[in-house]
Write an enzyme that holds these catalytic residues in place. Structure first.
Site, PDB file in Angstrom:
ATOM      1  N   GLY A  93     -27.508   1.999  22.913  1.00  0.00           N
ATOM      2  CA  GLY A  93     -26.925   2.820  21.792  1.00  0.00           C
ATOM      3  C   GLY A  93     -27.844   4.268  21.669  1.00  0.00           C
ATOM      4  O   GLY A  93     -29.046   4.138  21.825  1.00  0.00           O
ATOM      5  N   ASP A 146     -27.052   4.448   8.990  1.00  0.00           N
ATOM      6  CA  ASP A 146     -26.082   4.032   9.540  1.00  0.00           C
ATOM      7  C   ASP A 146     -26.266   2.598   9.461  1.00  0.00           C
ATOM      8  O   ASP A 146     -26.463   1.640  10.770  1.00  0.00           O
ATOM      9  CB  ASP A 146     -26.963   4.692  11.844  1.00  0.00           C
ATOM     10  CG  ASP A 146     -25.540   4.249  12.342  1.00  0.00           C
ATOM     11  OD1 ASP A 146     -23.920   3.827  12.475  1.00  0.00           O
ATOM     12  OD2 ASP A 146     -25.423   4.556  13.431  1.00  0.00           O
TER      13      ASP A 146
END
Length: 1019
Positions: A709, A831
């Site tokens: 990711g 995040d």
């Protein structure tokens, strides 16, 4: 034919003509209602509807006129479920005047089928699931006098046509999703007596229209939290002479309180809290003698409290807290015979308290904290026998406590910390049946501790006083005690072994006393203990190995004592946020787990301790061992030692060179992009790690790939130690994103390298070259939370039962709380999401992936972000209109995670009316649906329903649109811990009242359920 028989026949004809229609009407409407029942799905609650000669007028839900025609249909709370428009059959009841469908499951749009009910005067559709816009031709219901659409999901603008319903006396539109502004045409409703527009959070900012001056018959105006701005018009006091209730709380109203507002003689309830009102409180209360509740809290009011308030003999509630009021509390307030709730905390009030306060009324709530009040506590506060709490902390009170405070059985909390009280604490205060929290820190109390404490006590704080003598064994009678803080007193003697019987303890703080002896070895019973601080005493003996069996211990301070012996090697089981063993007589080596800079100050001033990491401020164990060896006069033995040491250094250097050579040859050739360019690796180590045991090169393959990711891939790599792994995140530079990668890499290294917390993933070391980046982490066996919640084929191991999910929430909250409140400067993750919450072998949560994290220059300071960051479904709404962000962005994202844990749903929803989990959850709540319907079916159990409901509501609070209304992570953590301990006893009713728990949350767990606490920000 005779005339007499003819007359008699005509007479009987008249009788027949009157009697028959009544029977026919009843039979016809009975048929209509039975048809309606079938069309509504035959709800079980209408089983009693059966044909009979007396039906339908004898059915409970039906009202009839004298002619037998149905005029009233009351179907409230009948469990009626429909997704279609209401059946038109209803309007076949041609005499129907009243239709009540309150609190059902009726969905769809506004039921225009009711337009055919030509005589309908009363319509209640509140607390259903109706949605969409109210039709522009709603004025076809022209006979209505009562319309209640509260607590649905109506959206769009409120139609101007409502102003054409000229017969309306009641209009309730609260708790919907209306947009736009409030139509001025409402001012045409000259007969209107009750107007409710509150809790329409999406309305555009609006001011009171001039047309509202025509509403002279208003008796109640209910408009909290509906985006009102501007000032309260002067005409209020002249026009609304019939007004009994005025609620404008939680808006953005500014200016001063109109003086003529108190000329409203019938006014009984006045709520102007949480606005931007300024100036002094008007003293013209002479004509407003009917007032029962007055709430001006959370404004910017200045000046003093008007003595004229004392003339309001009906006043039961006076809330003036969180303003800028000065001066003394008027003596006249103590003469109010009905005063129950008295809250004036967080002002600048001075002087002494009125001596007769509580004498003339059954005072229940007394909060005067955070002022500059002096003197002592009044003698009569508990005279009415109803006082729940004495909350008077952070003032200048002095003298001894009055004896009555130990004889007030209704007391649930006493908070007198940060004052100048002295003398001994009345003995009865320790043993009252209902008292659960006693907070007396930062005074000058003296005397011994009590020989007995009542079992219901959960929190005792007596730090920074002059208590003396030993710790009584009797304190163990408080079986529910969770928090004991007795720091900085003059306590002496040993720590009683009986203290270990308090199995609910989460914090025990006894620093700065004269305690002696060893720590009891039976402390294994403290399985809930998070904090243990015993520094600056005279403790001796060794550190008991039992301390390593406390699974939740995160904060340990044993510094400045006389403790000796070795540190138990089992210490590496514990995951400390803070550890201090300095200034003792410890010996041996420190456990490997602490051989790093994160604990460089944890072992100072222990001359006989050593470490293998030269960066830790201790002697090197290798050198210490060599120097401790027997000395020989033979010079050859000294030379041999020097040769061996030099050989070890050379071999170590060769091993490192070989390792780096392998890295350069196998990675540099493949990825550098230039054949003649050799990568230069820089190693930064944060933990003691034998890198030669880890085969990086052969293991960085797709077979070991466990995730990817952002700009990196993550691999699981086995060490030579059986069953142990590390996670390696590999980041490759590319020319088009070099700067971004470099910033991400530096951010993660900078943050994780300086953070040490049991709920934040541990960075072991990192490698960096101009072409590649390697981050080596501890390996998390159960990977990420999202894989457990949202796997295609749901796994249902015991690891994700509700208790485990709640523990995961607490662990993640602890990590975020540390970042926001303990780090200096604070860290914003930016995040937070379920895929960045990793789970170890025991499903303990850790925050990971700090590539987007930023540090704030100062606590609470806004940070400018040049580009959108975060993940869809977790991004807070302020990102759409502002580049200035603070830690509340993490709070929003974590709120989404809480909703995921409760509902099992993904953050982005497809196939639903709402496109995100947040929208779906808020719709579910605003539509007053059962919260249990939102729970994940895999974990839905009645015994966890209250905990899950509380976490669901907490998730809603965290995802509030306005960042300022979201709780802090410290407050979130406290509420989650309360859910975990099962000690939250507050009722969570229809009004979203978890919010008051997020003021001063230190005492939420010990607060006893009470109606008096609805708006209490201190308990």
């Amino acid at each position: 034919m005779s005339k007499v028989p003819l007359f008699i026949s005509f007479h009987f004809f008249l009788l027949f003509s009157v009697a028959v229609p009544s029977r026919v009407i009843s039979e016809t409407e009975q048929t209509i209602l039975l048809t309606l029942k079938r069309e509504l799905g035959d709800p079980p609650s209408l089983r009693s509807w059966k044909p009979s000669p007396s039906a339908p007028c004898d059915w409970t839900e039906i009202g009839c006129n004298s002619g037998g025609a149905v005029t009233k249909l009351v179907l409230s709370s009948k469990g009626i479920t429909t997704t279609k428009s209401l059946p038109s059959t209803i309007c076949n009841l041609t005499h129907l005047l009243e239709l009540n469908l309150f609190n059902n499951f009726i969905a769809g749009e506004f039921p225009t089928t009711l337009y055919e009910c030509s005589n309908l005067r009363y319509l209640n559709l509140s607390q259903n699931y109706l949605a969409g816009a109210i039709p522009a031709d709603v004025d076809r219901l022209k006979t209505l006098t009562f319309l209640d659409l509260t607590a649905n999901s109506f959206s769009g603008e409120i139609p101007a046509a409502i102003g054409n319903l000229l017969e309306l006396q009641t209009l309730y539109l609260s708790a919907n999703n209306f947009e736009g502004t409030v139509p001025r045409e409402i001012g045409n409703l000259l007969n209107l007596e009750f107007l409710g527009l509150g809790y329409n959070l999406k309305l555009a900012p609006w001011e009171f229209p001039l047309e509202f001056r025509k509403l002279r018959n208003l008796r109640s105006m209910y408009m909290p939290q509906c985006n009102l701005i501007g000032e309260i018009p002067e005409y209020f006091g002249n026009i609304f002479t019939n007004l009994e209730r005025l609620d404008l709380g939680k808006n953005k109203i500014s200016g001063s309180i109109p003086r003529n507002l108190f000329s409203l003689r019938k006014l009984r309830f006045l709520y102007l809290f949480s606005n931007r009102l300024s100036g002094a409180i008007p003293s013209d209360t002479m004509q407003c003698l009917e007032l029962i509740e007055l709430d001006f809290a959370k404004n910017n009011l200045t000046g003093s409290i008007p003595p004229e308030f004392g003339k309001l003999k009906n006043l039961s509630t006076l809330h003036l807290y969180e303003n800028h009021l000065v001066g003394e509390i008027p003596v006249s307030l103590s003469q109010i015979p009905n005063l129950i709730y008295f809250r004036v905390f967080s002002n600048n009030l001075s002087g002494t308290l009125p001596p007769e306060l509580g004498l003339h009324s059954k005072l229940t709530v007394f909060e005067v904290s955070k002022n500059q009040l002096s003197g002592g506590l009044p003698e009569h506060l508990c005279a009415g026998g109803a006082l729940i709490g004495v909350v008077a902390f952070s003032n200048n009170f002095s003298g001894v406590l009055p004896e009555w405070i130990g004889n007030c059985p209704s007391l649930a909390t006493v908070q007198l910390y940060n004052n100048k009280f002295s003398g001994e604490v009345p003995l009865g205060l320790w043993t009252m049946n209902n008292l659960s929290s006693l907070i007396l820190s930062n005074n000058s109390f003296s005397g011994p501790l009590p020989s007995q404490v009542f079992w219901n006590m959960t929190r005792i704080e007596i730090a920074n006083n002059n208590f003396s003598g030993g710790i009584s064994v009797g304190i163990t009678s408080a079986k529910n005690l969770m928090f004991l803080d007795a720091r900085n007193n003059m306590l002496l003697g040993e720590i009683p072994r009986e203290l270990t019987q308090l199995s609910q303890l989460t914090a025990l703080m006894l620093d700065g006393n004269q305690l002696s002896g060893a720590l009891p070895s039976e402390i294994i019973s403290w399985q809930s203990l998070n904090i243990l601080t015993l520094s600056r005493n005279k403790l001796s003996g060794q550190i008991t190995t039992a301390i390593t069996a406390l699974p939740r211990l995160a904060y340990l301070d044993l510094s400045q004592n006389d403790i000796s012996g070795e540190i138990p090697p089992q210490f590496d089981r514990l995951r400390f946020v803070f550890l201090n063993l300095s200034s003792n007589r410890l010996s041996g080596k420190i456990p490997d787990e602490f051989n790093n800079l994160a604990f460089e100050n944890s072992f100072l001033n222990n001359p006989h301790l050593c470490a293998y990491n030269p960066n830790v401020h201790l002697d090197n164990c290798l050198t210490k061992t060599a120097s401790a060896a027997p000395q020989s006069s033979n010079s050859s033995s000294k030379s041999l030692a020097l040769v061996l040491a030099a050989t070890a250094v050379v071999l170590s250097a060769i091993a490192s060179l070989l390792f780096f050579y392998m890295l350069k040859t196998q990675w540099g050739k493949k990825h550098c992009g230039h054949k003649n360019k050799v990568a230069t690796w820089r190693l930064t180590s944060f933990q003691k790690l034998d890198l030669t045991e880890i085969n990086f090169l052969s293991s960085l393959t797709d077979n070991n790939l466990i995730g990817s990711g952002g700009f990196g891939k993550v691999y699981r790599i086995a060490s030579n130690r059986p069953g142990e792994y590390v996670a390696v995140k590999r980041i490759w530079n590319r020319e088009d994103v070099d700067d971004k990668l470099e910033k991400e890499f530096q951010a993660e290294v900078e943050i994780l390298g300086n953070i040490r917390h049991s709920n934040i993933v541990k960075l072991l070391c990192c490698y960096a070259s101009e072409n590649s980046k390697l981050l080596v982490y501890e390996y998390m066996e159960n990977q990420s939370l999202d894989k457990w919640l949202h796997a295609e084929e749901k796994t249902s191991p015991p690891g994700l039962s509700w208790p485990t999910r709640l523990n995961i929430a607490i662990g993640a909250a602890q990590g975020l709380c540390y970042m926001h409140h303990e780090c200096s400067p604070p860290v914003i993750h930016r995040d937070v999401k379920s895929s960045n919450i990793l789970l170890d072998s025991e499903f303990r949560a850790k925050i990971a992936d700090f590539g987007l994290a930023k540090m704030l220059a100062k606590p609470g300071e806004l940070n400018t972000m040049s580009a959108l960051a975060g993940s869809f479904g977790y991004i807070p709404p302020e990102y759409a209109y502002s580049t200035k962000i603070n830690e509340k962005v993490d709070v929003y994202s974590f709120g989404v995670v809480l909703l995921e844990l409760v509902t099992g749903r993904k953050p982005n929803i497809s196939g639903e009316r709402a496109c995100s989990l947040v929208e779906w959850a808020w719709e579910h709540f605003n539509e007053a649906k059962s919260l249990t319907d939102a729970f994940d079916e895999n974990i839905k159990e009645p015994r966890y329903a209250q905990e899950m409901a509380n976490v669901f509501k907490l998730g809603l609070l965290c995802t509030s649109t306005l960042p300022s209304t979201r709780p802090s992570t410290k407050e979130i953590l406290q509420v989650l811990r309360c859910c975990h301990s099962g000690s939250t006893r507050r009722k969570m009713g229809n009004e979203f009242d978890i919010a008051p728990l997020l003021g001063d949350t230190r005492y939420v767990c010990s607060y006893k359920e009470s109606k008096a606490a609805t708006n209490n920000s201190s308990w």
